[in-house]
Motif scaffolding. Structure first.
Motif, PDB file in Angstrom:
ATOM      1  N   ALA A  31       9.147   8.617  -6.563  1.00  0.00           N
ATOM      2  CA  ALA A  31       8.023   8.250  -5.690  1.00  0.00           C
ATOM      3  C   ALA A  31       7.117   7.282  -6.439  1.00  0.00           C
ATOM      4  CB  ALA A  31       7.242   9.490  -5.261  1.00  0.00           C
ATOM      5  N   LEU A  32       6.610   6.280  -5.724  1.00  0.00           N
ATOM      6  CA  LEU A  32       5.537   5.424  -6.229  1.00  0.00           C
ATOM      7  C   LEU A  32       4.311   5.708  -5.379  1.00  0.00           C
ATOM      8  CD1 LEU A  32       7.224   1.939  -6.859  1.00  0.00           C
ATOM      9  CD2 LEU A  32       6.663   3.721  -8.530  1.00  0.00           C
ATOM     10  N   TYR A  33       3.135   5.776  -6.016  1.00  0.00           N
ATOM     11  CA  TYR A  33       1.935   6.229  -5.337  1.00  0.00           C
ATOM     12  C   TYR A  33       0.942   5.093  -5.098  1.00  0.00           C
ATOM     13  CZ  TYR A  33       3.765  10.808  -6.525  1.00  0.00           C
ATOM     14  OH  TYR A  33       4.564  11.911  -6.639  1.00  0.00           O
ATOM     15  N   ARG A  34       0.181   5.257  -4.031  1.00  0.00           N
ATOM     16  CA  ARG A  34      -0.778   4.238  -3.633  1.00  0.00           C
ATOM     17  C   ARG A  34      -1.824   4.013  -4.724  1.00  0.00           C
ATOM     18  NH1 ARG A  34      -0.721   2.119   0.857  1.00  0.00           N
ATOM     19  NH2 ARG A  34       0.437   3.837   1.806  1.00  0.00           N
ATOM     20  N   GLY A  35      -1.990   2.767  -5.097  1.00  0.00           N
ATOM     21  CA  GLY A  35      -3.030   2.389  -6.035  1.00  0.00           C
ATOM     22  C   GLY A  35      -2.672   2.556  -7.496  1.00  0.00           C
ATOM     23  N   GLU A  36      -1.476   3.040  -7.807  1.00  0.00           N
ATOM     24  CA  GLU A  36      -1.124   3.237  -9.213  1.00  0.00           C
ATOM     25  C   GLU A  36      -0.550   1.967  -9.840  1.00  0.00           C
ATOM     26  OE1 GLU A  36       1.980   5.903 -10.450  1.00  0.00           O
ATOM     27  OE2 GLU A  36       3.332   5.304  -8.820  1.00  0.00           O
ATOM     28  N   LEU A  37      -0.568   1.938 -11.161  1.00  0.00           N
ATOM     29  CA  LEU A  37       0.134   0.914 -11.920  1.00  0.00           C
ATOM     30  C   LEU A  37       1.253   1.630 -12.673  1.00  0.00           C
ATOM     31  CD1 LEU A  37      -1.468  -1.971 -13.998  1.00  0.00           C
ATOM     32  CD2 LEU A  37       0.697  -0.909 -14.638  1.00  0.00           C
ATOM     33  N   ALA A  38       2.476   1.371 -12.265  1.00  0.00           N
ATOM     34  CA  ALA A  38       3.635   2.036 -12.859  1.00  0.00           C
ATOM     35  C   ALA A  38       4.459   1.022 -13.628  1.00  0.00           C
ATOM     36  CB  ALA A  38       4.494   2.697 -11.782  1.00  0.00           C
ATOM     37  N   VAL A  39       4.971   1.444 -14.770  1.00  0.00           N
ATOM     38  CA  VAL A  39       5.871   0.596 -15.555  1.00  0.00           C
ATOM     39  C   VAL A  39       7.225   1.275 -15.632  1.00  0.00           C
ATOM     40  CG1 VAL A  39       6.379  -0.292 -17.863  1.00  0.00           C
ATOM     41  CG2 VAL A  39       4.090  -0.565 -16.901  1.00  0.00           C
ATOM     42  N   MET A  40       8.266   0.541 -15.225  1.00  0.00           N
ATOM     43  CA  MET A  40       9.635   1.049 -15.294  1.00  0.00           C
ATOM     44  C   MET A  40      10.298   0.450 -16.522  1.00  0.00           C
ATOM     45  SD  MET A  40      10.816   0.802 -11.318  1.00  0.00           S
ATOM     46  CE  MET A  40       9.761   1.409  -9.991  1.00  0.00           C
ATOM     47  N   LEU A  41      10.655   1.309 -17.459  1.00  0.00           N
ATOM     48  CA  LEU A  41      11.230   0.878 -18.725  1.00  0.00           C
ATOM     49  C   LEU A  41      12.721   1.161 -18.751  1.00  0.00           C
ATOM     50  CD1 LEU A  41       8.609   2.173 -21.321  1.00  0.00           C
ATOM     51  CD2 LEU A  41       9.139  -0.214 -20.826  1.00  0.00           C
ATOM     52  N   GLY A  42      13.452   0.301 -19.415  1.00  0.00           N
ATOM     53  CA  GLY A  42      14.881   0.541 -19.586  1.00  0.00           C
ATOM     54  C   GLY A  42      15.553  -0.663 -20.200  1.00  0.00           C
ATOM     55  N   VAL A  64      -4.159 -10.018 -15.834  1.00  0.00           N
ATOM     56  CA  VAL A  64      -4.292 -10.414 -14.431  1.00  0.00           C
ATOM     57  C   VAL A  64      -3.704  -9.344 -13.513  1.00  0.00           C
ATOM     58  CG1 VAL A  64      -3.508 -12.070 -12.693  1.00  0.00           C
ATOM     59  CG2 VAL A  64      -4.411 -12.888 -14.876  1.00  0.00           C
ATOM     60  N   LEU A  65      -2.529  -8.815 -13.862  1.00  0.00           N
ATOM     61  CA  LEU A  65      -1.912  -7.770 -13.045  1.00  0.00           C
ATOM     62  C   LEU A  65      -2.773  -6.513 -13.013  1.00  0.00           C
ATOM     63  CD1 LEU A  65       1.821  -8.205 -14.099  1.00  0.00           C
ATOM     64  CD2 LEU A  65       0.781  -8.837 -11.914  1.00  0.00           C
ATOM     65  N   GLU A  66      -3.338  -6.151 -14.152  1.00  0.00           N
ATOM     66  CA  GLU A  66      -4.230  -4.988 -14.189  1.00  0.00           C
ATOM     67  C   GLU A  66      -5.470  -5.238 -13.333  1.00  0.00           C
ATOM     68  OE1 GLU A  66      -6.156  -2.209 -17.648  1.00  0.00           O
ATOM     69  OE2 GLU A  66      -6.752  -4.308 -17.562  1.00  0.00           O
ATOM     70  N   HIS A  67      -5.997  -6.449 -13.400  1.00  0.00           N
ATOM     71  CA  HIS A  67      -7.187  -6.811 -12.611  1.00  0.00           C
ATOM     72  C   HIS A  67      -6.889  -6.708 -11.118  1.00  0.00           C
ATOM     73  CE1 HIS A  67     -10.939  -8.847 -11.631  1.00  0.00           C
ATOM     74  NE2 HIS A  67     -10.259  -9.703 -10.895  1.00  0.00           N
ATOM     75  N   VAL A  68      -5.732  -7.208 -10.701  1.00  0.00           N
ATOM     76  CA  VAL A  68      -5.340  -7.126  -9.293  1.00  0.00           C
ATOM     77  C   VAL A  68      -5.240  -5.662  -8.865  1.00  0.00           C
ATOM     78  CG1 VAL A  68      -3.427  -7.524  -7.688  1.00  0.00           C
ATOM     79  CG2 VAL A  68      -4.178  -9.354  -9.227  1.00  0.00           C
ATOM     80  N   ASN A  69      -4.619  -4.839  -9.691  1.00  0.00           N
ATOM     81  CA  ASN A  69      -4.479  -3.412  -9.391  1.00  0.00           C
ATOM     82  C   ASN A  69      -5.847  -2.745  -9.260  1.00  0.00           C
ATOM     83  OD1 ASN A  69      -4.234  -0.562 -11.228  1.00  0.00           O
ATOM     84  ND2 ASN A  69      -2.965  -0.694  -9.407  1.00  0.00           N
ATOM     85  N   ARG A  70      -6.729  -3.039 -10.175  1.00  0.00           N
ATOM     86  CA  ARG A  70      -8.036  -2.383 -10.202  1.00  0.00           C
ATOM     87  C   ARG A  70      -8.952  -2.885  -9.082  1.00  0.00           C
ATOM     88  NH1 ARG A  70      -9.231  -3.813 -15.010  1.00  0.00           N
ATOM     89  NH2 ARG A  70     -10.564  -5.559 -14.456  1.00  0.00           N
ATOM     90  N   GLU A  71      -8.950  -4.196  -8.849  1.00  0.00           N
ATOM     91  CA  GLU A  71      -9.905  -4.776  -7.911  1.00  0.00           C
ATOM     92  C   GLU A  71      -9.462  -4.670  -6.451  1.00  0.00           C
ATOM     93  OE1 GLU A  71     -12.968  -5.921  -8.679  1.00  0.00           O
ATOM     94  OE2 GLU A  71     -12.513  -5.135 -10.678  1.00  0.00           O
ATOM     95  N   THR A  72      -8.173  -4.672  -6.197  1.00  0.00           N
ATOM     96  CA  THR A  72      -7.696  -4.667  -4.815  1.00  0.00           C
ATOM     97  C   THR A  72      -7.056  -3.342  -4.409  1.00  0.00           C
ATOM     98  OG1 THR A  72      -5.476  -5.515  -5.293  1.00  0.00           O
ATOM     99  CG2 THR A  72      -7.235  -7.144  -5.016  1.00  0.00           C
ATOM    100  N   GLY A  73      -6.764  -2.473  -5.379  1.00  0.00           N
ATOM    101  CA  GLY A  73      -6.108  -1.211  -5.075  1.00  0.00           C
ATOM    102  C   GLY A  73      -4.632  -1.344  -4.762  1.00  0.00           C
ATOM    103  N   THR A  74      -4.079  -2.527  -5.024  1.00  0.00           N
ATOM    104  CA  THR A  74      -2.659  -2.754  -4.778  1.00  0.00           C
ATOM    105  C   THR A  74      -1.816  -1.934  -5.753  1.00  0.00           C
ATOM    106  OG1 THR A  74      -3.125  -5.016  -4.058  1.00  0.00           O
ATOM    107  CG2 THR A  74      -0.856  -4.530  -4.684  1.00  0.00           C
ATOM    108  N   THR A  75      -0.808  -1.246  -5.229  1.00  0.00           N
ATOM    109  CA  THR A  75       0.151  -0.573  -6.101  1.00  0.00           C
ATOM    110  C   THR A  75       0.940  -1.635  -6.855  1.00  0.00           C
ATOM    111  OG1 THR A  75       0.373   1.257  -4.548  1.00  0.00           O
ATOM    112  CG2 THR A  75       2.137   0.988  -6.165  1.00  0.00           C
ATOM    113  N   VAL A  76       0.994  -1.515  -8.181  1.00  0.00           N
ATOM    114  CA  VAL A  76       1.708  -2.485  -9.011  1.00  0.00           C
ATOM    115  C   VAL A  76       2.817  -1.765  -9.768  1.00  0.00           C
ATOM    116  CG1 VAL A  76       1.541  -4.128 -10.930  1.00  0.00           C
ATOM    117  CG2 VAL A  76      -0.329  -3.969  -9.263  1.00  0.00           C
TER     118      VAL A  76
END
Length: 243
Positions: A34-45, A190-202
């Motif tokens: 599951a990916l959640y609304r407003g989170e910043l998730a990193v997929m490593l591999g 920039v990606l963190e800023h977008v996540n924080r300021e707009t609430g976009t799930t990243v």
């Protein structure tokens, strides 16, 4: 983040097979996630772990061989992407998801503003190109062509283009892969800023372990499976990352 209403994407038993002649490649093998609304998730591999395949299926660029993918929009409506038609997937990509890839895919004959306007012209409720470029710190570079911009600035234009349609989710495939350390940090900021300021799930996929330190959650993939999911007690700002 365990409330179903907060889930943007849910996958169950997600499997993707590729057949190359006599050989079958199992890119994904029963992924539950599951990916959640407003989170910043990193997929490593590592290369071949299935992370790009997973991202492409979530974004409607590819279809699973088996399993289910559900997407919940801002109105709370759940969409079954597994059974969607190509027309429905195109509409889903156009209105709900922004993509950032390792290579910028800008049109060289268009300015930064015009590259972003390509997306805003076909979106329901877009951000003005100027506002999107200001969000990524390029308010002074609106009328510059890609050849007049550094690699990091071109990637920020690509991010502005992705966020200008105000998507629910921003899917990023190795967004710093072609950049040096200092420029990569700026793009992550920039990606963190977008996540924080707009609430976009990243969601960011990367092979770089250190980038996981800036995430709410680290999702580790190995051999086409989710190997581990780890929640960070504190997101580390990109400027503190060292690799």
């Amino acid at each position: 983040m365990d409330n179903d209403q907060d889930e943007v994407f849910t996958t169950r038993g997600l499997t993707r097979l590729y057949r190359m002649g006599e050989v079958t490649i199992r890119a994904l093998q029963g992924v539950d996630l599951a990916l959640y609304r407003g989170e910043l998730a990193v997929m490593l591999g590592a290369s071949g772990s299935g992370k790009s395949t997973l991202l492409n299926i979530l974004g409607g660029l590819d279809s699973p061989s088996d399993g289910e993918v559900h997407y919940r929009d801002r109105a709370g409506q759940v969409h079954d992407l597994t059974r969607a038609t190509q027309r429905q997937l195109t509409r889903f990509r156009r209105h709900h998801v922004g993509f950032v890839f390792q290579f910028y895919n800008l049109i060289s004959s268009l300015t930064a503003r015009e590259n972003v306007a390509i997306v805003t012209d076909i979106s329901h409720d877009p951000m003005p190109p100027e506002a999107a470029l200001a969000l990524v710190g390029l308010a002074e570079r609106l009328d510059h062509f890609p050849s007049q911009l550094s690699g990091g600035e071109q990637q920020r234009v690509a991010i502005a283009r992705a966020v200008a349609k105000q998507p629910d989710v921003l899917l990023c495939d190795e967004p710093t892969g072609a950049l040096d350390f200092r420029t990569g940090i700026r793009v992550l900021e920039v990606l963190e800023h977008v996540n924080r300021e707009t609430g976009t799930t990243v969601a960011i996929i990367t092979h770089n372990e250190v980038i996981g330190e800036m995430a709410d959650r680290i999702i580790r993939l190995r051999d086409g499976r989710v190997d581990e999911i780890h929640a960070n007690a504190r997101r580390r700002p990109p400027g503190e990352l060292r690799w």
